[in-house]
Design a protein around this motif. Structure first.
Motif, mmCIF file in Angstrom:
data_model
loop_
_atom_site.group_PDB
_atom_site.id
_atom_site.type_symbol
_atom_site.label_atom_id
_atom_site.label_comp_id
_atom_site.label_asym_id
_atom_site.label_seq_id
_atom_site.Cartn_x
_atom_site.Cartn_y
_atom_site.Cartn_z
ATOM 1 N N HIS A 185 69.973 5.293 70.440
ATOM 2 C CA HIS A 185 69.221 3.758 69.579
ATOM 3 C C HIS A 185 70.214 3.259 68.083
ATOM 4 O O HIS A 185 70.759 3.515 68.410
ATOM 5 N N VAL B 130 62.386 1.998 68.230
ATOM 6 C CA VAL B 130 62.543 2.739 69.552
ATOM 7 C C VAL B 130 63.865 3.689 69.075
ATOM 8 O O VAL B 130 64.800 3.861 68.384
ATOM 9 N N GLN B 131 63.298 5.355 68.599
ATOM 10 C CA GLN B 131 64.385 6.415 68.405
ATOM 11 C C GLN B 131 64.972 6.784 69.108
ATOM 12 O O GLN B 131 66.005 7.534 69.188
ATOM 13 N N ILE C 169 59.296 7.698 79.808
ATOM 14 C CA ILE C 169 59.389 7.773 80.907
ATOM 15 C C ILE C 169 58.343 9.223 82.061
ATOM 16 O O ILE C 169 58.595 10.062 81.821
ATOM 17 N N VAL C 170 57.697 8.505 82.590
ATOM 18 C CA VAL C 170 56.689 9.812 83.101
ATOM 19 C C VAL C 170 56.929 9.446 84.698
ATOM 20 O O VAL C 170 56.722 8.545 85.255
ATOM 21 N N PRO C 171 57.961 10.158 85.247
ATOM 22 C CA PRO C 171 58.094 10.354 86.942
ATOM 23 C C PRO C 171 56.647 10.497 87.715
ATOM 24 O O PRO C 171 55.913 11.638 87.237
ATOM 25 N N THR C 172 55.755 9.920 88.081
ATOM 26 C CA THR C 172 54.634 9.857 88.673
ATOM 27 C C THR C 172 54.469 9.317 89.874
ATOM 28 O O THR C 172 54.596 8.800 90.970
ATOM 29 N N ARG C 173 53.720 11.268 91.314
ATOM 30 C CA ARG C 173 53.571 11.096 92.293
ATOM 31 C C ARG C 173 51.648 10.311 92.989
ATOM 32 O O ARG C 173 51.217 10.505 92.190
ATOM 33 N N ILE D 186 62.166 11.799 78.854
ATOM 34 C CA ILE D 186 61.655 12.128 80.189
ATOM 35 C C ILE D 186 60.061 13.004 79.998
ATOM 36 O O ILE D 186 59.946 14.042 78.823
ATOM 37 N N CYS D 187 59.126 12.882 80.111
ATOM 38 C CA CYS D 187 57.326 13.260 79.502
ATOM 39 C C CYS D 187 56.747 13.623 80.731
ATOM 40 O O CYS D 187 56.799 13.202 82.550
ATOM 41 N N ARG D 188 55.912 14.457 80.386
ATOM 42 C CA ARG D 188 54.849 14.817 81.539
ATOM 43 C C ARG D 188 53.378 13.981 80.837
ATOM 44 O O ARG D 188 53.549 13.280 79.557
ATOM 45 N N GLN D 189 52.611 13.687 82.116
ATOM 46 C CA GLN D 189 51.681 12.411 81.539
ATOM 47 C C GLN D 189 50.486 13.295 80.336
ATOM 48 O O GLN D 189 50.310 15.100 80.691
ATOM 49 N N MET E 137 61.077 16.332 89.067
ATOM 50 C CA MET E 137 61.702 14.866 88.893
ATOM 51 C C MET E 137 61.866 14.901 87.897
ATOM 52 O O MET E 137 62.923 14.686 86.938
ATOM 53 N N MET E 138 61.266 14.780 86.383
ATOM 54 C CA MET E 138 61.538 15.966 85.506
ATOM 55 C C MET E 138 62.679 16.388 85.130
ATOM 56 O O MET E 138 62.959 15.558 84.182
ATOM 57 N N ILE F 275 46.368 10.072 80.550
ATOM 58 C CA ILE F 275 45.051 9.678 81.206
ATOM 59 C C ILE F 275 44.746 7.941 82.036
ATOM 60 O O ILE F 275 44.083 7.488 82.231
ATOM 61 N N ASP G 7 56.254 17.487 75.283
ATOM 62 C CA ASP G 7 56.775 17.084 76.103
ATOM 63 C C ASP G 7 55.986 16.662 76.465
ATOM 64 O O ASP G 7 56.167 15.536 77.860
ATOM 65 N N VAL H 109 44.268 15.418 88.232
ATOM 66 C CA VAL H 109 44.127 14.178 87.979
ATOM 67 C C VAL H 109 46.054 13.532 86.973
ATOM 68 O O VAL H 109 46.172 12.557 86.564
ATOM 69 N N ASP H 110 46.349 15.066 86.723
ATOM 70 C CA ASP H 110 48.066 14.932 86.166
ATOM 71 C C ASP H 110 49.114 14.442 87.485
ATOM 72 O O ASP H 110 49.283 15.538 88.521
ATOM 73 N N MET H 111 48.429 13.388 87.241
ATOM 74 C CA MET H 111 50.197 13.002 88.074
ATOM 75 C C MET H 111 52.069 12.871 87.749
ATOM 76 O O MET H 111 52.490 12.484 88.538
ATOM 77 N N THR H 112 51.681 13.441 87.088
ATOM 78 C CA THR H 112 53.668 14.127 86.770
ATOM 79 C C THR H 112 53.918 14.318 88.156
ATOM 80 O O THR H 112 53.129 16.137 88.888
ATOM 81 N N ASP H 113 55.557 14.519 88.303
ATOM 82 C CA ASP H 113 55.755 15.016 89.021
ATOM 83 C C ASP H 113 56.809 15.776 88.320
ATOM 84 O O ASP H 113 58.200 15.208 87.957
ATOM 85 N N TYR H 114 56.460 16.997 88.543
ATOM 86 C CA TYR H 114 57.690 18.005 87.492
ATOM 87 C C TYR H 114 58.917 18.059 88.208
ATOM 88 O O TYR H 114 59.904 17.824 87.230
ATOM 89 N N LEU I 208 57.647 5.472 88.343
ATOM 90 C CA LEU I 208 58.347 6.098 86.913
ATOM 91 C C LEU I 208 56.855 5.089 86.077
ATOM 92 O O LEU I 208 56.826 3.658 86.485
ATOM 93 N N MET J 86 65.332 14.964 86.108
ATOM 94 C CA MET J 86 65.501 13.572 85.422
ATOM 95 C C MET J 86 66.542 13.519 84.154
ATOM 96 O O MET J 86 67.201 12.614 83.414
#
Lengths: 259, 259
Positions: free
Chosen positions: B259, A178-179, A235-239, A183-186, B247-248, A109, A222, B240-245, A169, B251
């Motif tokens: 790594h 870094v491992q 990396i969260v694709p954010t709209r 691609i993730c959700r918020q 696009m997740m 958040i 996730d 409040v969840d701005m994730t673009d599912y 993004l 990607m």
């Protein structure tokens, strides 16, 4: 201001201000991909979200520095920087907007409060592929070197593939080695115990914003919060479209007074 | 501070500041549904988005006024007001957070910049049903009377039904006589020609934020922009969840360095 037109122009901004280490590390890394113009706030603006300067005008000036790119400071917020850069400062339309590297996490958040992501979403609203980069480490002198090849890879991928309209993004870099990239959700989360209450020498109360971050879905693999705790880049694709479409449908049977 | 526990407590805030007409019109209307506590910024904070006060502490004080509710002003942003209200000022957990009535539209992409919606989303992050109200009219003295029954209806419906976790309502009120209520999506749009460039008496350039709003989907009848242009009240369920599912998922096949 002349820019070599055979290479894409990349606009680099941040919320920690024109002097921040993370800004220049990112700008220098981006030279691998294109011509760079830095337009950043004159002063730090953490927690500025997508705030605008409305009640006073803004100004900008070119900053002198021994950098292989031009840099301009703006007397406003990160979002002001992107707006003024696109309107006035940068003579061509950039191919990419990047913000960061922010000193501190903008995962979960925190995206809502982040000036870095405010600037990133502003680039997105303007129709440009946009990426925000943040490091889960608030130390201003943190070593960014290990992260830069990943930042370049992500920016290169976006330059090559583009992003859908209205999607930017939100990239967060883990504190430890870094491992890999996920691609993730918020992550859903909450801050609690948010103020440190103190008294001034005259007995007046004042309150410092602080707080404890609590993930509300800590085991789900996730989310960006999980990825970062397990040393992945998230990396969260954010709209920019914040509509909740399922709720739109659910509200169809709510009844309202006739006019 | 004693509150009658047989009625729900409603926290009322805004971004135009503690003295704004729209704040007190909304607070007074909410008395029909519960006990009201007003916690609002000491000064106006338009365009503040969900910005936080990070680098200086905040303070609050009770304001005296001939109102049938207690009112407190905070030396910070709209989001600070909600945070400090929930942490310190309001002695019980409110049943509802309402922000507004804002003097100016927060429809379409304006939700991203709106201090009113910043406060509303903050209530939502805190797990409370939250509603932002804004009027498509910037005149500070606009007659709000015709809109108040609708505000009460919407707030009552939310008190009765609740809202899903992570979803708040962005309610905008049309400039002309209300034709009804529509559940909408956030209209895609852009601002252009965003600065008025001027020179100070010493030849220095400065830039006022202004701009022309351009809807990118003007004919679609399910957007808030369309509803307001046709004199409907628009309600956008806002997450409040701005994730673009989508696009997740898209990607998943992007390749990253090992790594």
């Amino acid at each position: 201001m002349a820019i070599n037109s055979s290479r894409p122009t990349i606009l680099v901004t941040n919320d920690d201000g024109i002097e921040a280490h993370g800004l220049h590390a990112l700008a220098t890394a981006m030279l691998e991909l294109g011509d760079v113009v830095v337009v950043a706030p004159r002063e730090g603006h953490s927690g500025m979200s997508q705030a605008l300067t409305v009640r006073v005008p803004v100004r900008y000036r070119e900053e002198k520095g021994d950098t292989p790119y031009r840099q301009y400071s703006v007397s406003g917020t990160p979002t002001d920087c992107v707006k003024l850069a696109l309107h006035t400062i940068v003579p061509c339309r950039p191919a990419l907007v990047v913000a960061g590297i922010n000193h501190g996490s903008n995962a979960s958040i925190n995206v809502l409060y982040s000036g870095t992501m405010g600037a990133t979403l502003e680039g997105c609203v303007a129709g440009l592929p946009s990426i925000g980069f943040s490091l889960v480490n608030r130390e201003p002198g943190a070593d960014l070197t290990p992260y830069l090849p990943y930042c370049v890879d992500i920016a290169r991928a976006v330059l090559e593939r583009g992003l859908p309209d209205g999607v930017a993004l939100n990239v967060n870099l883990p504190r430890r080695a870094v491992q890999g990239v996920k691609i993730c959700r918020q992550a859903p989360a909450r801050w609690h115990s948010e103020y440190d209450a103190r008294q001034d020498p005259w007995g007046g109360d004042y309150y410092w914003l602080t707080g404890i971050f609590e993930s509300l879905d800590g085991e789900a693999e996730d989310t960006d919060d999980w990825a970062l705790r397990h040393s992945y880049i998230s990396i969260v694709p954010t709209r920019v479209d914040m509509t909740d479409y399922p709720m739109m449908k659910a509200m169809e049977d709510w009844k309202w007074r006739k006019h």
